[in-house]
Design a protein around this motif. Structure first.
Motif: not given
Length: 781
Positions: A189-197, A180-182, A206-208, A79-86
């Motif tokens: 922050l700290n490269n934690a984009d989204g709940i999974r990260s 889920a989208q929210y 893991e979130p669960k 990733y560049f800016d967003d370390n996001r995995t839905p």
């Protein structure tokens, strides 16, 4: 007259009141109409583009490419800016959702995007009683128009757009999908984009798997993640978490006892940063990046555009096993700091004035350092900035602040210091490095890949990029050629006496007379004994019979792509090959003579799960299953009574008593069949060990960046002391994990075996005349 005047006053008052009522209704109606018009204009896009139906279905978000291990674990992301995995709603624990609703939108299940009661309350209290933004409104803001403006008019217009988008989102998605989208869109922050990260980075889960108080902390960050940052303001974050717990109790999601209990606990962070230079399998991930970029060039999207490795949310399924990768990294971390400590002990300025270099004059060292200076990243950056070569070179001799690597208490660490760049270069050249790769010979699946001791400070990958002389680990290629071409048995005997190959033969520029280690010779040896003890003269005799070109041809078929000159000296390992090539070649012996190209990626999917790539195995027959099996039986002798025998338990006593366990990892006490070969190059610059069991082949190299940086004696500088211990520790851990099913069985023999491999039953046909220096005439090639 008085009565008339009174009547006129009443009429006047009534008329004035009616006027006020009329103006009230006019203003009210205008207000309502204006509000309706405002929303209509906003929905028509007058105040800025509004997302249409298709955009709402597929809102634009940057999704990181996820690297997944063969056992289903996330190894890392691109990733560049967003370390996001839905993640889907089903992957969110109930108490995480409860915490969100209790804190951010208590009537979430009741409204259709806008909370009327909350809005009226916010207007009447001027916001002092809390905001009125619903989860749907906040999602609309995050997805489509960002943070609000400070300008009042713009703020009103943005709020109107936000309300419209929120209502449309509610029509487009279920409540669960909105939640889920929210969670997926928020930046923790700290490269934690989204709940999974966020759950992985802050808690290593893991979130669960999140607990109640962990969920409360993450939900608390929604208020302002910059302020409620657990790494920067843990106390404030703790207070905010407790507010969330109180809200959950207020709305009946938890009882007061649970709330009171959890509010007394700490945050209990398990901070696990996810960056390109940290985490597991860093070297492999960097190699994989090159693989993916090549794949992207050749495989466009259906519309012809290119995939974006960093934003398109690809899933890359790899062959790496996260457990085996961890065991491999642990083995390196266990052995290398101890080996390095001994190297530093032997290379103090008092013991070695040219430390860390050996056998180099001061002038030669200066030349080496200048060459390295020009090849480095610092030189490239300063040159690009327009500095002259003289200025750049001068900058290497000026002290600057820097962070450098060190082993501390047996673990990688960093030191903040002030040092001249030229001194830091010399310092880094004193470190021993390693390359290690482990692979299933039958499938070609690479299970572990360790390209160095620390990717942050040593980024050159010694599995794929580094090529070093392989020493005696090349000898099995010579033996395998002889077995395949001449049908030799491990029990054939050859003289261990001085031997030369004449000048001009095979294009040899001069007479070649290899010597044994220590100039020692031992009369007559079987091939198995000769390989086990890495006897140079016997290998040279075999090379003379089959010829260098035949050996090179076999190496090519075994997957070696690096250049190998067809000269007799390659018999002793003068060729410079990579760990990647060596493991692939050795795996052919374990796979009954069939070469299988190493496999790294099994499949690639897009963000919707559509398969974009599936690997196809590349195999070819190289040796007969009989020749491969006989070669394996030869290699078993190395670990039975040769240089690899220390794997069986007690070893030689050539090491300091207080250091023997550190260097060799005694006792390994392996009792199962192991085929292997150690390798040590001239001046102990490179140490190798190649080890095989029926379903796993692993190669290890240890050495320094410069060949002039090495142990002074073979005591510590041989492959059995430098590289073999890493293999031993790794395999001990793999065997301890029974879920891996690493074989302890015998190598499978071919159904028809015409070559005798049991030297206790050797017949005359298995040996040669002890008085002869050559093979029998009928075996001339």
């Amino acid at each position: 007259m008085a009565k008339v005047r009174t009547k006129n006053k009443k009429e006047t008052a009534t008329q004035d009141f009616s006027k006020y009522i009329r103006w009230f209704w006019i203003l009210f109606s205008v207000g309502i109409l204006s509000l309706v018009l405002l929303f209509l204009l906003a929905s028509w896009g007058v105040f800025g583009e509004m997302p249409d139906h298709t955009v709402l279905e597929n809102p634009k978000t940057n999704l990181a490419t996820e690297i997944i291990s063969s056992d289903g674990k996330t190894l890392g992301k691109f990733y560049f800016d967003d370390n996001r995995t839905p993640v889907d709603y089903g992957e969110l624990p109930k108490h995480l959702v409860d915490a969100l609703i209790a804190t951010e939108d208590a009537r979430f299940e009741e409204h259709s995007g806008i909370d009327a009661r909350g809005t009226i309350r916010a207007v009447l209290t001027l916001g002092s009683g809390g905001g009125a933004s619903t989860i749907s409104q906040q999602l609309a803001k995050k997805l489509f128009h960002g943070e609000g403006s400070k300008n009042t008019v713009e703020r009103i217009l943005q709020k109107a757009k936000e309300w419209i988008i929120a209502i449309r989102l509610e029509r487009q998605y279920t409540k669960e999908e909105i939640v889920a989208q929210y969670f997926n869109i928020y930046d923790f922050l700290n490269n934690a984009d989204g709940i999974r990260s966020a759950s992985r980075i802050y808690f290593g889960k893991e979130p669960k798997e999140l607990g109640l108080k962990e969920s409360a902390m993450l939900v608390g960050m929604f208020k302002n993640s910059s302020y409620f940052n657990p790494r920067v303001r843990p106390d404030e974050t703790l207070k905010r978490r407790n507010v969330v717990l109180a809200q959950m109790a207020k709305y009946g999601y938890i009882d007061e006892a649970v709330k009171d209990s959890l509010q007394q606990t700490d945050l209990d962070l398990n901070y696990s940063p996810e960056s390109h230079r940290e985490g597991i399998a860093t070297y492999f991930r960097e190699y994989l990046k090159t693989f993916m970029k090549d794949w992207i060039k050749k495989n466009p999207k259906p519309d012809g555009s290119k995939w974006n490795l960093y934003n398109d949310g690809l899933k890359v399924y790899t062959t790496i096993d996260s457990r085996m990768q961890q065991y491999a990294e642990d083995a390196v971390q266990q052995h290398m700091p101890r080996l390095q400590a001994e190297f530093f002990n032997q290379n103090t300025p008092k013991r070695n004035p040219t430390a860390p270099f050996l056998e180099l004059t001061p002038g030669a060292i200066d030349t080496l350092m200048r060459r390295s200076m020009r090849q480095g990243e610092r030189w490239r950056i300063l040159k690009k900035a327009g500095m002259s070569e003289k200025e750049i070179e001068a900058s290497f001799h000026k002290p600057v602040k820097m962070t450098v690597f060190e082993w501390k208490d047996g673990k990688p660490s960093e030191i903040d210091t002030i040092m001249k760049p030229i001194d830091s270069m010399r310092y880094y050249k004193s470190f021993l490095r390693t390359g290690m790769m482990s692979m299933e010979p039958q499938t070609g699946h690479v299970k572990a890949w360790v390209g160095g001791i620390n990717y942050r400070h040593f980024q050159y990958d010694m599995v794929s990029q580094g090529k070093r002389q392989v020493g005696s680990t090349f000898k099995p290629f010579v033996y395998a050629t002889a077995i395949d071409q001449l049908h030799l048995s491990p029990c054939y005997e050859l003289p261990d006496t001085p031997f030369c190959i004449d000048k001009g033969k095979y294009g040899n520029p001069e007479e070649w007379c290899p010597k044994n280690e220590g100039d020692k010779y031992g009369g007559i040896r079987t091939l198995k004994d000769a390989l086990a003890n890495s006897v140079n003269t016997v290998t040279a005799r075999l090379m003379d019979k089959v010829g260098p070109q035949t050996v090179v041809d076999l190496a090519r078929k075994l997957g070696v792509e690096s250049e190998i000159l067809p000269v007799p000296a390659i018999a002793l390992g003068t060729a410079e090959l990579s760990v990647y090539e060596m493991v692939g070649a050795y795996a052919t012996f374990a796979n009954k003579g069939v070469y299988t190209k190493p496999v790294l990626v099994t499949a690639i999917e897009d963000k919707n799960g559509t398969v974009l790539y599936q690997f196809k195995p590349e195999t070819r027959d190289v040796l007969s299953d009989e020749s491969a099996y006989v070669t394996v039986k030869l290699l078993e002798g190395v670990t039975q009574y040769g240089s690899g025998a220390r794997l069986r338990g007690k070893g030689r006593d050539a090491y300091r008593a207080d250091y023997r366990e550190i260097i060799t990892g005694y006792p390994y006490e392996f009792t199962n069949p192991i085929a292997g070969k150690t390798g040590t190059t001239q001046n102990q610059s490179d140490g190798w060990f190649m080890g095989m069991v029926p379903n796993l082949v692993t190669g290890v190299w240890v050495g320094a960046e410069e060949r002039s940086v090495h142990f002074k004696t073979i005591t510590y500088g041989q492959g059995a002391a430098m590289a073999l211990p890493i293999w031993g520790v790794y395999m001990k851990n793999c065997y301890a994990d029974e879920t891996l099913n690493i074989s302890k069985e015998d190598f499978e023999a071919p159904l028809e075996l015409s070559i005798n491999v049991d030297c206790s039953k050797a017949s005359d046909k298995n040996s040669i005349d002890n008085s002869s220096d050559d093979l029998p005439d009928d075996l001339e090639f």
